[in-house]
Write a protein that holds these residues in place. Sequence first.
Motif, PDB file in Angstrom:
ATOM      1  N   ARG A   1      -3.728   9.941  22.900  1.00 25.21           N
ATOM      2  CA  ARG A   1      -3.925   8.502  22.698  1.00 25.21           C
ATOM      3  C   ARG A   1      -5.185   7.969  23.360  1.00 25.21           C
ATOM      4  O   ARG A   1      -5.724   6.931  22.948  1.00 25.21           O
ATOM      5  CB  ARG A   1      -2.707   7.738  23.211  1.00 25.21           C
ATOM      6  CG  ARG A   1      -2.393   7.999  24.679  1.00 25.21           C
ATOM      7  CD  ARG A   1      -1.202   7.223  25.158  1.00 25.21           C
ATOM      8  NE  ARG A   1      -0.833   7.609  26.514  1.00 25.21           N
ATOM      9  CZ  ARG A   1      -0.048   6.872  27.303  1.00 25.21           C
ATOM     10  NH1 ARG A   1       0.431   5.733  26.855  1.00 25.21           N
ATOM     11  NH2 ARG A   1       0.238   7.295  28.515  1.00 25.21           N
ATOM     12  N   ASN A   2      -5.704   8.682  24.386  1.00 16.92           N
ATOM     13  CA  ASN A   2      -6.894   8.210  25.088  1.00 16.92           C
ATOM     14  C   ASN A   2      -8.164   8.940  24.674  1.00 16.92           C
ATOM     15  O   ASN A   2      -9.255   8.590  25.132  1.00 16.92           O
ATOM     16  CB  ASN A   2      -6.696   8.364  26.605  1.00 16.92           C
ATOM     17  CG  ASN A   2      -5.484   7.612  27.111  1.00 16.92           C
ATOM     18  OD1 ASN A   2      -5.339   6.418  26.855  1.00 16.92           O
ATOM     19  ND2 ASN A   2      -4.585   8.304  27.798  1.00 16.92           N
ATOM     20  N   ALA A   3      -8.033   9.960  23.840  1.00 15.75           N
ATOM     21  CA  ALA A   3      -9.203  10.744  23.426  1.00 15.75           C
ATOM     22  C   ALA A   3     -10.108   9.923  22.523  1.00 15.75           C
ATOM     23  O   ALA A   3      -9.637   9.110  21.715  1.00 15.75           O
ATOM     24  CB  ALA A   3      -8.758  12.016  22.712  1.00 15.75           C
ATOM     25  N   THR A   4     -11.407  10.137  22.642  1.00 14.81           N
ATOM     26  CA  THR A   4     -12.403   9.367  21.906  1.00 14.81           C
ATOM     27  C   THR A   4     -13.041  10.202  20.797  1.00 14.81           C
ATOM     28  O   THR A   4     -12.812  11.419  20.706  1.00 14.81           O
ATOM     29  CB  THR A   4     -13.510   8.894  22.852  1.00 14.81           C
ATOM     30  OG1 THR A   4     -14.223  10.058  23.346  1.00 14.81           O
ATOM     31  CG2 THR A   4     -12.930   8.123  24.034  1.00 14.81           C
ATOM     32  N   GLU A   5     -13.862   9.564  19.982  1.00 15.84           N
ATOM     33  CA  GLU A   5     -14.602  10.290  18.950  1.00 15.84           C
ATOM     34  C   GLU A   5     -15.574  11.286  19.577  1.00 15.84           C
ATOM     35  O   GLU A   5     -15.809  12.359  19.032  1.00 15.84           O
ATOM     36  CB  GLU A   5     -15.358   9.307  18.049  1.00 15.84           C
ATOM     37  CG  GLU A   5     -14.491   8.683  16.968  1.00 15.84           C
ATOM     38  CD  GLU A   5     -13.858   9.726  16.057  1.00 15.84           C
ATOM     39  OE1 GLU A   5     -14.601  10.580  15.520  1.00 15.84           O
ATOM     40  OE2 GLU A   5     -12.640   9.698  15.882  1.00 15.84           O
ATOM     41  N   GLU A   6     -16.133  10.919  20.708  1.00 17.91           N
ATOM     42  CA  GLU A   6     -17.018  11.856  21.416  1.00 17.91           C
ATOM     43  C   GLU A   6     -16.235  13.084  21.864  1.00 17.91           C
ATOM     44  O   GLU A   6     -16.725  14.208  21.790  1.00 17.91           O
ATOM     45  CB  GLU A   6     -17.662  11.180  22.626  1.00 17.91           C
ATOM     46  CG  GLU A   6     -18.644  12.087  23.371  1.00 17.91           C
ATOM     47  CD  GLU A   6     -19.265  11.419  24.584  1.00 17.91           C
ATOM     48  OE1 GLU A   6     -20.043  12.096  25.291  1.00 17.91           O
ATOM     49  OE2 GLU A   6     -18.971  10.228  24.828  1.00 17.91           O
ATOM     50  N   ASP A   7     -14.988  12.867  22.316  1.00 13.93           N
ATOM     51  CA  ASP A   7     -14.124  13.984  22.701  1.00 13.93           C
ATOM     52  C   ASP A   7     -13.838  14.881  21.496  1.00 13.93           C
ATOM     53  O   ASP A   7     -13.843  16.115  21.609  1.00 13.93           O
ATOM     54  CB  ASP A   7     -12.808  13.467  23.271  1.00 13.93           C
ATOM     55  CG  ASP A   7     -12.994  12.719  24.568  1.00 13.93           C
ATOM     56  OD1 ASP A   7     -13.965  12.990  25.291  1.00 13.93           O
ATOM     57  OD2 ASP A   7     -12.155  11.830  24.852  1.00 13.93           O
ATOM     58  N   ARG A   8     -13.590  14.243  20.369  1.00 11.85           N
ATOM     59  CA  ARG A   8     -13.354  15.008  19.145  1.00 11.85           C
ATOM     60  C   ARG A   8     -14.564  15.879  18.821  1.00 11.85           C
ATOM     61  O   ARG A   8     -14.413  17.068  18.488  1.00 11.85           O
ATOM     62  CB  ARG A   8     -13.071  14.060  17.981  1.00 11.85           C
ATOM     63  CG  ARG A   8     -13.052  14.752  16.624  1.00 11.85           C
ATOM     64  CD  ARG A   8     -12.859  13.779  15.480  1.00 11.85           C
ATOM     65  NE  ARG A   8     -13.020  14.450  14.192  1.00 11.85           N
ATOM     66  CZ  ARG A   8     -12.729  13.894  13.024  1.00 11.85           C
ATOM     67  NH1 ARG A   8     -12.276  12.663  12.971  1.00 11.85           N
ATOM     68  NH2 ARG A   8     -12.906  14.566  11.907  1.00 11.85           N
ATOM     69  N   SER A   9     -15.746  15.333  18.933  1.00  8.77           N
ATOM     70  CA  SER A   9     -16.965  16.089  18.633  1.00  8.77           C
ATOM     71  C   SER A   9     -17.133  17.259  19.600  1.00  8.77           C
ATOM     72  O   SER A   9     -17.506  18.364  19.193  1.00  8.77           O
ATOM     73  CB  SER A   9     -18.189  15.172  18.703  1.00  8.77           C
ATOM     74  OG  SER A   9     -18.127  14.181  17.713  1.00  8.77           O
ATOM     75  N   LYS A  10     -16.840  17.028  20.871  1.00 15.17           N
ATOM     76  CA  LYS A  10     -16.932  18.106  21.860  1.00 15.17           C
ATOM     77  C   LYS A  10     -15.938  19.218  21.543  1.00 15.17           C
ATOM     78  O   LYS A  10     -16.271  20.404  21.613  1.00 15.17           O
ATOM     79  CB  LYS A  10     -16.670  17.562  23.264  1.00 15.17           C
ATOM     80  CG  LYS A  10     -17.796  16.746  23.850  1.00 15.17           C
ATOM     81  CD  LYS A  10     -17.452  16.275  25.267  1.00 15.17           C
ATOM     82  CE  LYS A  10     -18.589  15.465  25.863  1.00 15.17           C
ATOM     83  NZ  LYS A  10     -18.263  14.982  27.233  1.00 15.17           N
ATOM     84  N   ALA A  11     -14.714  18.813  21.199  1.00 18.10           N
ATOM     85  CA  ALA A  11     -13.681  19.798  20.883  1.00 18.10           C
ATOM     86  C   ALA A  11     -14.074  20.618  19.663  1.00 18.10           C
ATOM     87  O   ALA A  11     -13.915  21.849  19.649  1.00 18.10           O
ATOM     88  CB  ALA A  11     -12.344  19.094  20.643  1.00 18.10           C
ATOM     89  N   GLU A  12     -14.585  19.966  18.630  1.00 20.86           N
ATOM     90  CA  GLU A  12     -15.002  20.686  17.431  1.00 20.86           C
ATOM     91  C   GLU A  12     -16.124  21.677  17.743  1.00 20.86           C
ATOM     92  O   GLU A  12     -16.150  22.791  17.210  1.00 20.86           O
ATOM     93  CB  GLU A  12     -15.442  19.702  16.357  1.00 20.86           C
ATOM     94  CG  GLU A  12     -14.282  18.956  15.713  1.00 20.86           C
ATOM     95  CD  GLU A  12     -14.720  17.964  14.653  1.00 20.86           C
ATOM     96  OE1 GLU A  12     -15.875  17.471  14.729  1.00 20.86           O
ATOM     97  OE2 GLU A  12     -13.907  17.664  13.758  1.00 20.86           O
TER      98      GLU A  12
END
Length: 271
Positions: A135-146
């Motif tokens: 719930r607290n993850a951001t789009e930047e976090d998504r990009s890092k994870a990918e």
Amino acid sequence: MRIGIIGAGVMGSSIVKRLLEKGVARADEVFVSDIDFGKLEKLWKETGARTFRDNSLVAKEAEVLIICVKPQQMAEALASLKHSITPNHLVISIAAGVRIGAIERGLKEGTRVIRAMPNQACLIGLSATAFSLGRNATEEDRSKAEMIFSSFGRAFLVKEEMLDAVTGLSGSGPAYAYAVIDAMAEGGVEAGLPRETAIALAAQTLLGAATMVLETNRSPDELAKLVATPGGTTEAGMRVLEEGGFRNLLVRAVVRATERSKEISSLFIEM
């Protein structure tokens, strides 16, 4: 990117090597902790990554933490990290069955969490990794994870409620594929091929078929029909598979593995 790996087992060590090979991070930007000194020493010699026996020391060095421990070890791992987590941290878990809510409750309020399910092919850079955002993850976090997941295969963003099905399909899937390869090879042996040759032919055939599906954008059914000439050898073989319930068995295997994943997940709702 400064990345910490909690757990230097097979998956954790493989992730370290792929991150370095793909240039996602340099050796001096990767920090690994484990209770097993032998694993840490081996990984340090192989990669140059910095190693620690204390999880909190890794947290102090890294901005992204990837938790690569067994589900039954998660509570202890989270407790060891909780007081070192800051708003700058992104926490990624690959522990099977441990839901995002349980991870968030085990860390400080507001911690950014991503849960992922890679598979065994991570070891050779061909994993199918599905992941879900907390719930607290951001789009930047998504990009890092990918970026991280793409270093050892292909990444797929899914809703968390789909991760049990992912576990049943791609998480357990390598074992199904090995069983198919083994059975095909056994048929080759019965038909007169040397076992080593039969295994290599079966494995290469599945690799080629999988690549056809991924690269041609045609459905598996359509591609199968292109191989199965009416009255030919493939049609004869496919008829035997249909009579034996091959397709239904694989469907049932995925569904049952998914159910088992849900059963296991229920054990870790509270940690």
